[in-house]
Design an enzyme around this catalytic site. Sequence first.
Site, PDB file in Angstrom:
ATOM      1  N   ASP A   1     -11.996  -6.713   9.277  1.00  0.00           N
ATOM      2  CA  ASP A   1     -11.938  -8.385   9.478  1.00  0.00           C
ATOM      3  C   ASP A   1     -13.172  -8.725  10.288  1.00  0.00           C
ATOM      4  OD1 ASP A   1     -11.219  -6.955  11.749  1.00  0.00           O
ATOM      5  OD2 ASP A   1      -9.514  -7.947  12.157  1.00  0.00           O
TER       6      ASP A   1
ATOM      7  N   ASP B   1       0.644  -1.175   0.085  1.00  0.00           N
ATOM      8  CA  ASP B   1       0.034   0.050  -0.106  1.00  0.00           C
ATOM      9  C   ASP B   1       0.804   1.222  -0.041  1.00  0.00           C
ATOM     10  OD1 ASP B   1      -2.530  -0.253  -0.441  1.00  0.00           O
ATOM     11  OD2 ASP B   1      -3.286  -0.305   1.775  1.00  0.00           O
TER      12      ASP B   1
HETATM   13  O1  LIG Z   1      -3.834   0.980   4.701  1.00  0.00           O
HETATM   14  C1  LIG Z   1      -3.427  -0.085   5.250  1.00  0.00           C
HETATM   15  C2  LIG Z   1      -3.614  -0.133   6.702  1.00  0.00           C
HETATM   16  C3  LIG Z   1      -3.033  -1.422   6.945  1.00  0.00           C
HETATM   17  N1  LIG Z   1      -2.722  -2.441   5.980  1.00  0.00           N
HETATM   18  C4  LIG Z   1      -2.242  -3.924   6.323  1.00  0.00           C
HETATM   19  O2  LIG Z   1      -2.949  -4.202   7.532  1.00  0.00           O
HETATM   20  C5  LIG Z   1      -2.149  -5.202   8.063  1.00  0.00           C
HETATM   21  C6  LIG Z   1      -2.539  -5.167   9.893  1.00  0.00           C
HETATM   22  O3  LIG Z   1      -2.074  -3.950  10.363  1.00  0.00           O
HETATM   23  P1  LIG Z   1      -1.450  -3.856  11.576  1.00  0.00           P
HETATM   24  O4  LIG Z   1      -1.090  -2.496  11.947  1.00  0.00           O
HETATM   25  O5  LIG Z   1      -0.381  -5.056  12.006  1.00  0.00           O
HETATM   26  O6  LIG Z   1      -2.809  -4.079  12.775  1.00  0.00           O
HETATM   27  P2  LIG Z   1      -2.699  -5.277  13.889  1.00  0.00           P
HETATM   28  O7  LIG Z   1      -3.601  -4.605  14.899  1.00  0.00           O
HETATM   29  O8  LIG Z   1      -1.562  -5.759  14.402  1.00  0.00           O
HETATM   30  O9  LIG Z   1      -4.058  -5.968  12.978  1.00  0.00           O
HETATM   31  C7  LIG Z   1      -5.056  -6.817  13.332  1.00  0.00           C
HETATM   32  O10 LIG Z   1      -6.231  -6.040  13.258  1.00  0.00           O
HETATM   33  C8  LIG Z   1      -6.499  -5.165  11.987  1.00  0.00           C
HETATM   34  C9  LIG Z   1      -7.720  -4.395  12.170  1.00  0.00           C
HETATM   35  O11 LIG Z   1      -7.708  -3.654  12.995  1.00  0.00           O
HETATM   36  C10 LIG Z   1      -6.555  -6.335  10.927  1.00  0.00           C
HETATM   37  O12 LIG Z   1      -6.471  -5.716   9.513  1.00  0.00           O
HETATM   38  C11 LIG Z   1      -5.302  -7.295  10.893  1.00  0.00           C
HETATM   39  O13 LIG Z   1      -5.447  -8.347  10.043  1.00  0.00           O
HETATM   40  C12 LIG Z   1      -5.136  -7.915  12.378  1.00  0.00           C
HETATM   41  O14 LIG Z   1      -4.044  -8.720  12.445  1.00  0.00           O
HETATM   42  C13 LIG Z   1      -0.564  -5.032   7.914  1.00  0.00           C
HETATM   43  O15 LIG Z   1      -0.294  -6.078   7.343  1.00  0.00           O
HETATM   44  C14 LIG Z   1      -0.841  -3.651   6.954  1.00  0.00           C
HETATM   45  O16 LIG Z   1       0.051  -3.715   6.287  1.00  0.00           O
HETATM   46  C15 LIG Z   1      -2.671  -1.917   4.694  1.00  0.00           C
HETATM   47  O17 LIG Z   1      -2.535  -2.874   3.863  1.00  0.00           O
HETATM   48  N2  LIG Z   1      -3.435  -0.838   4.339  1.00  0.00           N
END
Ligand SMILES: O=c1ccn([C@@H]2O[C@H](COP(=O)(O)OP(=O)(O)O[C@H]3O[C@H](CO)[C@@H](O)[C@H](O)[C@H]3O)[C@@H](O)[C@H]2O)c(=O)[nH]1
Length: 848
Positions: free
Chosen positions: A551, A119
């Site tokens: 999700d 992204d």
């Molecule tokens: O504009 C965006 C924002 C995030 N991501 C991806 O979304 C994922 C999750 O982001 P992260 O900051 O790691 O969030 P977490 O809180 O660790 O993730 C949990 O919670 C999120 C929802 O809030 C879900 O999207 C994730 O899959 C889930 O693992 C990462 O791979 C990012 O690269 C994108 O591709 N585009």
Amino acid sequence: MAVLSLFLAWRIKHKNEDAVWLWGMSVVCEIWFAFSWLLDQLPKLCPINRVTDLNVLKDKFETPTPNNPTGKSDLPGIDVYVSTADPEKEPPLVTANTILSILAADYPVEKLACYVSDDGGALLTFEAMAEAASFANIWVPFCRKHDIEPRNPESYFNLKRDPYKNKVKSDFVKDRRRVKREYDEFKVRINGLPESIRRRSDAYHAREEIKAMKLQRQNRDDEPVESVKIPKATWMADGTHWPGTWMNPSSEHSRGDHAGIIQVMLKPPSDEPLLGTAEDTKLIDLTDVDIRLPMLVYVSREKRPGYDHNKKAGAMNALVRASAIMSNGPFILNLDCDHYIYNSQALREGMCFMMDRGGDRLCYVQFPQRFEGIDPSDRYANHNTVFFDVNMRALDGVMGPFYVGTGCLFRRIALYGFDPPRAKEHHPGCCSCCFGRHKKHSSVTNTPEENRALRMGDSDDEEMNLSLFPKKFGNSTFLVDSIPVAEFQGRPLADHPSVKNGRPPGALTIPRELLDASTVAEAISVISCWYEDKTEWGQRIGWIYGSVTEDVVTGYRMHNRGWKSVYCVTKRDAFRGTAPINLTDRLHQVLRWATGSVEIFFSRNNALLASPKMKLLQRIAYLNVGIYPFTSIFLIVYCFLPALSLFSGQFIVQTLNVTFLSYLLTITVTLSILALLEIKWSGIELEEWWRNEQFWLIGGTSAHLAAVLQGLLKVIAGIEISFTLTSKSGGDDVDDEFADLYIVKWTSLMIPPITIMMVNLIAIAVGLSRTIYSVIPQWSRLVGGVFFSFWVLAHLYPFAKGLMGRRGRTPTIVFVWSGLIAITISLLWVAINPPAGTNQIGGSFQFP
Ligand SMILES: O=c1ccn([C@@H]2O[C@H](COP(=O)(O)OP(=O)(O)O[C@H]3O[C@H](CO)[C@@H](O)[C@H](O)[C@H]3O)[C@@H](O)[C@H]2O)c(=O)[nH]1
Ligand SMILES: [Mn+2]
């Protein structure tokens, strides 16, 4: 439940006439707690456990038969999606390792395709992926040859246990040493990428400027030369402009806008195994090892100002479309960039359920999230075991676990918004959960071949209407043709109309020649930012928009159509990822989740509006997800109550009489028994359970309240909520693995818990000194308040530790603010209700 309702009834009937305000506040809170406890408990009423048998899967799909004499795998195709967004917060080395673990997974190579969504559109990520693709040439065959686990090189080479145990092949020692050296060089290259891109870009930039200056001089010989301004750009190694962003998306040079980019980094492999030889790599002998690699594609969807990109959900939908055109696997595995395949058999485990009898009604198989790199005491309950090993597993007995964003294997047609097969035969309303059926064996069984038309749409009679497809899915005919209209066990049937057009729909493998320039061009067109205009993407198709917890909503929509999901807990963790161990980062993560929940609560995806296909207990579980942040309001009030009672010398009940105390005792005892039962059933430890309780209060008094406020702001003022990425550590610093734990970063989320702590501490002091200095010390009156104050403080202990940092270096501002607030409150209290007041010294608060 019985004791709780009797207790509440008693509480309501027995007003504390001396302090009606205290009584009223506490009763309201208690009613809410009872309600939220019910929401949490009810979905756990029909717990089940599941087991898979990989041998049965092998028997059915990979054993030679008269029709298939070679025993060539007949498993369906899987497209794996990995999302990354910012190379600064998500180190490319971490993502590269995830990619390597996927490429090396134990699944038929020709059925596997891996898509990276960047992204950020960052050249850094792009080049790191290219490096990973090239390193895969040695890593993947090495894993296959020696049965390596885990197949993430960083984790594998950092394993503490003896790498030579159970390794039989004589050249293992030599191979391992050589691959390790290659990996170290690979790491050096990846870590050197930012510098080399910068240097290269500066050099190209200077060259361009000189060129432009020369040109100018030639054209206007007599005029003085002005300095030439050429916008800075990122240059690729081959001397062309990088169409993505400058260095990284968050840098000042770019707002993250960029063209859509697709690059096939590894071509789809040949259909038949390609065995290596001793000379294939000069490093290790690959005789008789299949050296093919799965397809790998880098995708960065287009971003333009003025478009809402819908965060991760938008990125995933771009991948759904691009992959439909390029490989169209009937199943889709979604992983965050930091979640790698820890168990190389994981995909097969998931497939066991999908290909099982009745498996065609499963929209997804969710695996628990497991984490690495968390401090041993798990101070902030990062492992989240109560959620993953109790709530989610229990939900498996209703309609299935929530989708939690990573480690989830989807059925493509479920993502497309189709209804589950045989939707009409299913009787809604009746909860088919049962208490006797504790073990469900999942084995792969034959179902009679049947030819079903897929259904879509909210009204039950709305049959599939092909002419509506472009309106729903957008204008790409490639894409529309790739959609199966009939399927069998997740696979499109051969009689798909578009076969007549010459393109095999949902082809399990795409023939090499099909992945030509025109296919890629078509895939680029479906990742443009206008593609979704006036379509149903994000509304009813694909990942659903409108919440930062995309999700939960996405899974909810599928359950709402009557699909079921399955929870797949494997003996050896299927996937592993990282989690923020720093207090501030963790609070922000919890804040995002809670905000997402509030967004869901105020949307059409509120579980109260669920369809009749949603079972009651499942609906309650989703309702709980939408409602839990609101508990914070009552929690905060309740945390102040013991202090208020100490200041005022009153209590929530008029007298600590036998009825009240025995209710309290019974409730405490039953709750403890319940907790014990859950611990026993789920196999988690008491400490984990207690950490969860503590963090429930910490998050509840800080992040959840902020989430409610943010959510209200969005509803009332339309202020959009941003997605704050959690930083993933590179895991490179060996000497201080948990340094992050001790970093104190100020956030205003900390104000409420700090205030609660201070007020309770002061209240204990005030209560104590008043009792000591009073003429007739009434110790019994002190006990209730002090006990409950301590109870609150015990929950906040990890939070207090977090504020202290490693050497107790807490920003002074923390103390100044919280001190000020605490003093104001105490003064206010003293002014309203002088502690020496005689009116309260009576028998109001005494043991009978
Ligand atoms: O504009 C965006 C924002 C995030 N991501 C991806 O979304 C994922 C999750 O982001 P992260 O900051 O790691 O969030 P977490 O809180 O660790 O993730 C949990 O919670 C999120 C929802 O809030 C879900 O999207 C994730 O899959 C889930 O693992 C990462 O791979 C990012 O690269 C994108 O591709 N585009
Ligand atoms: Mn994450």
